[in-house]
Design a protein around this motif. Structure first.
Motif, short mmCIF file in Angstrom:
data_model
loop_
_atom_site.label_atom_id
_atom_site.label_comp_id
_atom_site.label_asym_id
_atom_site.label_seq_id
_atom_site.Cartn_x
_atom_site.Cartn_y
_atom_site.Cartn_z
N ALA A 1 -12.91 5.63 -13.87
CA ALA A 1 -13.21 4.21 -13.87
C ALA A 1 -12.49 3.72 -12.51
CB ALA A 1 -12.45 3.53 -14.78
N PRO A 2 -11.55 3.50 -11.83
CA PRO A 2 -11.11 2.72 -10.85
C PRO A 2 -11.94 3.04 -9.76
CG PRO A 2 -9.17 3.70 -11.96
CD PRO A 2 -10.45 4.53 -12.49
N PRO A 3 -12.17 4.37 -9.10
CA PRO A 3 -13.03 4.43 -7.91
C PRO A 3 -14.57 4.07 -8.24
CG PRO A 3 -12.54 6.53 -8.75
CD PRO A 3 -11.44 5.56 -9.40
N THR B 1 -3.22 -1.87 -18.36
CA THR B 1 -2.02 -1.68 -18.87
C THR B 1 -1.35 -0.21 -18.62
OG1 THR B 1 -2.33 -3.22 -20.91
CG2 THR B 1 -0.41 -1.55 -21.10
N GLU B 2 -2.29 0.74 -18.66
CA GLU B 2 -1.72 2.12 -18.59
C GLU B 2 -1.90 2.70 -17.15
OE1 GLU B 2 -0.12 3.70 -20.68
OE2 GLU B 2 -0.80 2.93 -22.75
N TYR B 3 -2.40 1.84 -16.33
CA TYR B 3 -2.47 2.53 -14.84
C TYR B 3 -1.49 2.12 -13.92
CZ TYR B 3 -7.56 3.40 -15.61
OH TYR B 3 -8.73 3.74 -16.00
N VAL B 4 -0.86 3.08 -13.14
CA VAL B 4 -0.01 3.10 -12.32
C VAL B 4 -0.39 3.39 -10.91
CG1 VAL B 4 1.83 3.51 -13.62
CG2 VAL B 4 0.87 5.45 -12.62
N GLY B 5 0.39 2.98 -9.81
CA GLY B 5 0.04 3.47 -8.47
C GLY B 5 -1.22 3.06 -7.84
N MET B 6 -2.06 4.02 -7.18
CA MET B 6 -3.11 3.68 -6.51
C MET B 6 -4.36 3.33 -7.35
SD MET B 6 -3.47 2.87 -3.39
CE MET B 6 -4.77 1.80 -2.96
N LYS B 7 -4.43 3.91 -8.47
CA LYS B 7 -5.30 3.74 -9.36
C LYS B 7 -5.27 2.21 -9.92
CE LYS B 7 -5.60 8.39 -11.30
NZ LYS B 7 -4.86 8.77 -12.40
N PHE B 8 -3.99 1.72 -10.09
CA PHE B 8 -3.96 0.49 -10.36
C PHE B 8 -4.39 -0.56 -9.30
CE2 PHE B 8 -1.45 -3.35 -9.72
CZ PHE B 8 -1.58 -4.11 -10.99
N GLY B 9 -3.79 0.10 -8.07
CA GLY B 9 -4.25 -0.61 -6.57
C GLY B 9 -5.78 -0.77 -6.52
N LEU B 10 -6.54 0.40 -7.05
CA LEU B 10 -8.13 0.19 -6.87
C LEU B 10 -8.71 -0.72 -7.78
CD1 LEU B 10 -9.28 3.75 -6.58
CD2 LEU B 10 -9.34 1.84 -4.71
N ILE B 11 -8.11 -0.94 -9.16
CA ILE B 11 -8.83 -1.88 -10.12
C ILE B 11 -8.48 -3.60 -9.31
CG2 ILE B 11 -8.58 -2.47 -12.22
CD1 ILE B 11 -8.01 -0.02 -13.50
N LEU C 1 0.79 -1.30 -0.04
CA LEU C 1 -0.24 -0.04 0.03
C LEU C 1 0.94 1.03 0.04
CD1 LEU C 1 -2.79 1.15 0.41
CD2 LEU C 1 -2.55 1.37 2.64
N LEU C 2 1.90 1.17 0.93
CA LEU C 2 2.86 2.41 0.85
C LEU C 2 3.41 2.71 -0.51
CD1 LEU C 2 4.20 1.91 4.62
CD2 LEU C 2 2.79 3.63 3.75
N LYS C 3 3.74 1.59 -0.89
CA LYS C 3 4.47 1.61 -2.22
C LYS C 3 3.66 2.22 -3.37
CE LYS C 3 4.73 -1.84 -4.98
NZ LYS C 3 4.65 -3.31 -5.48
N LEU C 4 2.35 1.85 -3.33
CA LEU C 4 1.42 2.35 -4.40
C LEU C 4 1.20 3.67 -4.36
CD1 LEU C 4 -0.97 -0.67 -4.49
CD2 LEU C 4 0.40 0.03 -6.34
N ILE C 5 1.11 4.24 -2.79
CA ILE C 5 0.88 5.58 -2.69
C ILE C 5 1.90 6.52 -3.15
CG2 ILE C 5 0.46 7.31 -0.89
CD1 ILE C 5 -1.34 5.21 0.37
N GLN C 6 3.13 6.17 -2.96
CA GLN C 6 4.17 6.87 -3.27
C GLN C 6 4.45 7.05 -4.66
OE1 GLN C 6 7.85 5.56 -1.62
NE2 GLN C 6 6.88 5.15 0.51
N LYS C 7 3.86 6.11 -5.84
CA LYS C 7 4.30 5.93 -7.05
C LYS C 7 3.80 7.35 -7.87
CE LYS C 7 5.26 1.45 -8.34
NZ LYS C 7 5.10 0.44 -9.04
N GLU C 8 4.53 7.87 -8.87
CA GLU C 8 4.00 8.97 -9.51
C GLU C 8 2.72 8.64 -10.29
OE1 GLU C 8 6.82 10.04 -12.71
OE2 GLU C 8 5.37 11.73 -13.25
N ASP C 9 1.97 9.61 -10.46
CA ASP C 9 0.61 9.31 -11.05
C ASP C 9 0.64 9.67 -12.58
OD1 ASP C 9 -1.95 8.78 -11.36
OD2 ASP C 9 -2.62 10.97 -10.96
N ILE C 10 0.64 8.76 -13.50
CA ILE C 10 1.08 8.98 -14.76
C ILE C 10 -0.55 8.80 -15.66
CG2 ILE C 10 2.06 8.29 -16.75
CD1 ILE C 10 4.04 7.16 -14.89
#
Lengths: 162, 326
Positions: free
Chosen positions: B84-86, B230-240, B62-71
């Protein structure tokens, strides 16, 4: 108070979504705004104690038809998914059609007059009983109609292939 | 206490808070459980580094996902990409409102409870498709299209097999369906035939709706990179990702409620039986995931329309005959 607030929010989404369906340039957005309108309408049904109708509206129209439309939009897309620019849109004709529809529905509503009693909420169990006993014949007739439409669609789609 | 119980708005808020938090925590640690489980199946340890037996791994993730750059990709449809994710998460969690957790413990006791869950989960395809389309990436788009095709097809056997407990229990209220299975007369066991077949079909169709292996073709990493994610990073990926786990968890809960008697069990009835049964189903889904290979997209559609739909229709017919004549 809360009822009115809820109704206002639902109407806002239903009407706002409908307006965007007409004005949005992007075909995918059009379909998604239509989904917003349908869900908000289901919310109004639920608020009027017609839970069954609301659930069926979401299950069939939003879950089924909208998903199919999203699918179809991409299969038939032109110009990167947006509405083709060289349109057959003439404001005069649109106005005529919109006016006719509004006039017809307005006439029907006015003729019917205001309801003189509050609609009684039918529980889902009662609704099922009504559909399968006194209304069984019309219900079955509707099913046959839908089946005929489905067979017709398949026949038409096949003919194009051959 | 009585202040909360008497005010439906307060009760809803408190019940929602408890249920949502419990489910989120369970989902986070079920990822740990799955990794350990897969490790045991493949003769390797799984996560071991963070905390005892890797138990703090979800926290680290979780900590790692939150720190990632939101692209966000330049040509993506920004609004839909972020929505879409939320939205997927909200729809998965909404279904939890109507579950009978234990006798008398129902956050929202709707008389159309089952229909509510089924209609809400039929909507989950929309955010999945939205994520695929908004990414503006051909792999993501293919994934989204596959998800839509799959969901529309498997909706049919899912609804038909869910009709069997409705017919046998005679109600759309989940509490009544559980009550009809009291004292071990679970629909998966009794009457023999329609119930057990419908149970298997229901769980398989739920797997397809939740995009789990062997039916995870929208995300097939060997064909589509990562499909819709494919294009999701960080917490948005985490939510999916988390929404997918929660969807599986909700399907297990629903399977246990509809076919395995919910909170009914030997000894005192209660929430522990429901949790035990759904956890067994949940673990079974992991077992399938780490054992079977992925179906090919076209074979999978053929399986749905040629096997699942006719068999589930037959189940409905047999259940109706049983209900009338037995």
């Amino acid at each position: 108070m809360i009822d009115w607030l809820l109704f206002a929010v639902l109407s806002f989404f239903a009407l706002g979504g409908a307006a965007r369906v007409v004005t949005s340039e992007n075909l995918v957005h059009v379909v998604l705004y239509l989904a917003v309108t349908l869900i908000a309408t289901a919310g109004v049904y639920a608020q009027m104690d017609a839970g069954f109708l609301a659930a069926i509206q979401i299950l069939l129209y939003t879950g089924g038809v909208i998903t199919l439309m999203l699918f179809a939009v991409l299969l038939a897309r032109r110009n990167g998914g947006s509405v083709p620019a060289e349109g057959h849109t003439s404001p005069l004709r649109s106005l005529l059609v919109a006016g006719l529809v509004a006039g017809l529905s307005g006439y029907t509503i006015l003729r019917g007059g205001a309801p003189n009693r509050a609609p009684e909420a039918l529980s889902t169990a009662e609704l099922g009983r009504v559909l399968l006993d006194p209304l069984a014949l019309p219900f079955e007739a509707l099913s046959v109609l839908l089946l005929a439409a489905m067979i017709g669609a398949i026949v038409l789609a096949r003919r194009k292939d051959a | 206490m009585s202040v909360i119980l008497e005010n439906p708005w307060l009760l809803g808020a408190v019940a929602g808070f408890v249920v949502i938090n419990a489910m989120m925590v369970t989902a986070a640690w079920s990822i740990w459980f799955e990794r350990k489980f897969a490790g045991a199946m493949q003769n390797r340890p799984g996560p071991t580094q963070v905390g005892w037996a890797g138990l703090l791994q979800p926290v680290a993730d979780l900590l790692k996902l939150i720190q990632k750059e939101d692209i966000v990709p330049t040509n993506a449809d920004r609004a839909l990409f972020n929505l879409a994710p939320p939205l997927g998460m909200i729809l998965v969690l909404a279904g939890l409102a109507v579950f009978p957790w234990a006798p008398g413990w129902v956050p929202a006791d709707l008389d159309i409870g089952l229909l509510f869950i089924l209609s809400i989960s039929s909507l989950i395809t929309i955010p999945v498709w939205m994520a695929g389309w908004a990414s503006n990436n051909k792999y993501a788009l293919l994934g989204g299209m596959r998800a839509a095709a799959q969901a529309v097809s498997f909706e049919v056997p899912l609804l038909l097999s869910a009709l069997v407990p409705i017919i046998l229990g005679g109600s759309l209220r989940l509490g009544d369906i559980v009550a009809a299975q009291a004292d071990g007369r679970w629909f998966a066991l009794w009457p023999p035939g329609p119930g057990s077949v419908a149970f298997v079909l229901f769980m398989l169709a739920s797997l397809a709706e939740a995009n789990r292996i062997p039916f995870d073709i929208p995300e097939a990493e060997s064909e589509l990179v990562a499909g819709i994610t494919t294009e999701y990073v960080g917490m948005k990926f985490g939510l999916i990702y988390l929404a997918e786990y929660l969807h599986t968890a909700v399907s297990s809960l629903l399977g246990a409620t509809l076919f395995l008697g919910g909170w009914d069990g030997p000894g005192p009835d209660g929430i522990h039986w429901l949790l035990l049964k759904s956890f067994a189903l949940f673990a079974g889904i992991f077992w399938v995931r780490w054992t079977l290979l992925r179906y090919r997209a076209d074979q999978f559609m053929a399986l749905c329309w040629r096997v699942f739909v006719p068999v589930s229709l037959a189940c409905v017919a047999v259940a109706a005959v049983w209900r009338v004549y037995a």
